[in-house]
Design a protein around this motif. Structure first.
Motif, short mmCIF file in Angstrom:
data_model
loop_
_atom_site.label_atom_id
_atom_site.label_comp_id
_atom_site.label_asym_id
_atom_site.label_seq_id
_atom_site.Cartn_x
_atom_site.Cartn_y
_atom_site.Cartn_z
N LEU A 11 7.27 5.13 -6.28
CA LEU A 11 7.68 3.97 -5.67
C LEU A 11 6.48 2.89 -6.02
O LEU A 11 5.37 2.89 -5.77
CB LEU A 11 7.59 4.24 -4.40
CG LEU A 11 7.90 3.17 -3.29
CD1 LEU A 11 9.27 2.67 -3.40
CD2 LEU A 11 7.55 3.53 -1.88
N THR A 12 7.34 1.80 -6.54
CA THR A 12 6.38 0.54 -6.54
C THR A 12 6.84 -0.50 -5.72
O THR A 12 8.19 -0.88 -5.58
CB THR A 12 6.51 -0.03 -8.06
OG1 THR A 12 6.23 1.08 -8.76
CG2 THR A 12 5.71 -1.16 -8.06
N VAL A 13 6.14 -0.96 -5.02
CA VAL A 13 6.45 -1.95 -3.83
C VAL A 13 5.94 -3.24 -4.20
O VAL A 13 4.84 -3.56 -4.80
CB VAL A 13 6.19 -1.82 -2.46
CG1 VAL A 13 6.46 -2.74 -1.41
CG2 VAL A 13 6.40 -0.36 -1.85
N THR A 14 6.63 -4.30 -4.33
CA THR A 14 6.24 -5.51 -5.12
C THR A 14 6.24 -6.67 -3.98
O THR A 14 6.77 -6.42 -2.93
CB THR A 14 6.85 -6.19 -6.13
OG1 THR A 14 8.27 -6.37 -5.75
CG2 THR A 14 7.03 -4.95 -7.44
N GLY B 115 0.94 -1.38 0.16
CA GLY B 115 0.16 -0.09 -0.10
C GLY B 115 0.79 1.33 0.14
O GLY B 115 0.37 2.24 -0.23
N ASP B 116 2.03 1.11 0.21
CA ASP B 116 3.00 2.20 0.24
C ASP B 116 3.26 2.61 -1.44
O ASP B 116 3.83 3.79 -1.68
CB ASP B 116 4.03 2.29 1.05
CG ASP B 116 4.07 1.88 2.38
OD1 ASP B 116 4.90 1.21 3.01
OD2 ASP B 116 2.94 2.61 2.85
N SER B 117 3.00 2.01 -2.22
CA SER B 117 3.26 2.07 -3.63
C SER B 117 2.50 3.43 -4.00
O SER B 117 1.33 3.37 -3.79
CB SER B 117 2.70 1.13 -4.57
OG SER B 117 3.75 -0.02 -4.43
N ALA B 118 3.04 4.57 -4.64
CA ALA B 118 2.56 5.78 -4.82
C ALA B 118 3.55 6.37 -5.44
O ALA B 118 4.67 6.22 -5.67
CB ALA B 118 2.06 6.53 -3.39
N LEU B 119 3.24 7.94 -5.90
CA LEU B 119 3.89 8.98 -6.34
C LEU B 119 4.32 9.83 -5.10
O LEU B 119 3.28 10.33 -4.42
CB LEU B 119 3.16 9.57 -7.55
CG LEU B 119 3.98 10.66 -8.37
CD1 LEU B 119 5.28 10.15 -8.81
CD2 LEU B 119 3.16 11.16 -9.34
N TYR B 120 5.34 10.17 -4.88
CA TYR B 120 5.95 10.96 -3.64
C TYR B 120 6.57 12.03 -4.32
O TYR B 120 7.31 12.13 -5.19
CB TYR B 120 6.94 10.32 -2.69
CG TYR B 120 6.29 8.98 -2.09
CD1 TYR B 120 6.14 7.82 -2.59
CD2 TYR B 120 5.74 9.27 -0.86
CE1 TYR B 120 5.58 6.77 -1.93
CE2 TYR B 120 5.34 8.15 -0.15
CZ TYR B 120 5.08 7.01 -0.79
OH TYR B 120 4.56 5.86 0.08
N PHE B 121 6.06 13.22 -3.93
CA PHE B 121 6.12 14.73 -4.23
C PHE B 121 7.01 15.45 -3.12
O PHE B 121 6.59 15.20 -2.27
CB PHE B 121 5.05 15.33 -4.69
CG PHE B 121 4.39 14.96 -6.05
CD1 PHE B 121 3.20 14.57 -6.20
CD2 PHE B 121 5.23 15.40 -7.29
CE1 PHE B 121 2.66 13.97 -7.33
CE2 PHE B 121 4.51 14.98 -8.53
CZ PHE B 121 3.44 14.45 -8.57
N CYS B 122 7.94 15.98 -3.55
CA CYS B 122 8.50 16.88 -2.73
C CYS B 122 8.18 18.68 -3.42
O CYS B 122 8.07 18.66 -4.60
CB CYS B 122 9.94 16.94 -2.83
SG CYS B 122 10.99 18.54 -2.21
N ALA B 123 7.61 19.34 -2.42
CA ALA B 123 7.40 20.93 -2.94
C ALA B 123 8.38 21.81 -2.10
O ALA B 123 8.72 21.51 -1.04
CB ALA B 123 5.87 21.15 -2.81
N SER B 124 8.62 23.14 -2.58
CA SER B 124 9.29 23.80 -1.92
C SER B 124 8.89 25.16 -1.83
O SER B 124 8.03 25.64 -3.04
CB SER B 124 10.83 23.96 -2.22
OG SER B 124 11.06 24.71 -3.62
N SER B 125 9.15 26.15 -1.02
CA SER B 125 8.56 27.54 -1.05
C SER B 125 9.59 28.24 -0.12
O SER B 125 10.29 27.84 0.59
CB SER B 125 7.28 27.70 -0.25
OG SER B 125 7.27 27.37 1.20
#
Lengths: 115, 113
Positions: free
Chosen positions: B110-113, B84-94
């Motif tokens: 990230l793809t966890v198999t 379930g941790d498979s996802a798109l992880y974004f970083c943003a800055s300000s």
């Protein structure tokens, strides 16, 4: 707590027509900001437009404008003269202006522009 | 190009493993935010750092941690990975901790198999 509601999961629009993407919000913050982001199929998040809750005028950025109706708690995005390249997911988001929290996002609207 | 860089672009790993995602903010930005985008949960704020210090926490699991280094780059550590941790992880800055505009990096898938 903040909540963003986008009621249009998907939209089909003819090229060159204007598009309105709906967004309503709820917040207990007295001052807040509203944002729209575009996410094309390539995945990146592109900032489009910002509206502060204290702004008297609706924000505009090129073909994008934000129709802000504070009493109705709505912040709709209007895209004028749509182009094929506008096909993407569009996310409405918000945060309290003096909050350290990140953005709260809606579920998004998938916009498809047809030739 | 937002000016925010993230590495790697793609990551495939197995359940139970640990990974580190890296983010470099735009030049001059002191604040870094991490977000997770998954089909189930949508886009969720995880954590914010400002000038090296943790500022705010969102829906970040205890198995996840982050830090921001003196050169302002940030790392998100994900351990004991689950499917379930498979996802798109974004970083943003300000620029500041209460940034009006957050500029997103291209994301790490990230793809966890």
């Amino acid at each position: 707590a903040q909540k963003i509601t986008q009621t249009q999961p998907g939209m089909f629009v003819q090229e060159k027509e204007a598009v309105t993407l709906d967004c309503t919000y709820d917040t207990s913050d007295p001052s807040y900001g509203l944002f729209w982001y575009k996410q094309p199929s390539s995945g990146e998040m592109i900032f489009l437009i910002y509206q502060g809750s204290y702004d008297q005028q609706n924000a505009t950025e090129g073909r994008y404008s934000l129709n802000f109706q504070k009493a109705r708690k709505s912040a709709n995005l209007v895209i004028s003269a749509s182009q094929l390249g506008d096909s993407a997911m569009y996310f409405c988001a918000m945060r309290g202006l003096f909050s350290s929290d990140g953005l709260t996002f809606g579920k998004g609207t998938h916009l498809i522009i047809q030739p | 190009d937002s000016g925010v860089t993230q590495t790697p672009k793609h990551l495939i790993t197995a359940t139970g493993q640990r990974v580190t995602l890296r983010c470099s903010p735009r030049s001059g930005d002191l604040s870094v935010y991490w977000y997770q985008q998954s089909l189930d949960q949508g886009l969720q704020f995880l954590i914010q750092y400002y000038n090296g210090e943790e500022r705010a926490k969102g829906n970040i699991l205890e198995r996840f941690s982050a830090q921001q280094f003196p050169d302002l780059h940030s790392e998100l550590n994900l351990s004991s990975l689950e499917l379930g941790d498979s996802a798109l992880y974004f970083c943003a800055s300000s620029e500041t901790g209460a940034g009006y505009e957050q500029y997103f990096g291209p994301g790490t898938r990230l793809t966890v198999t």
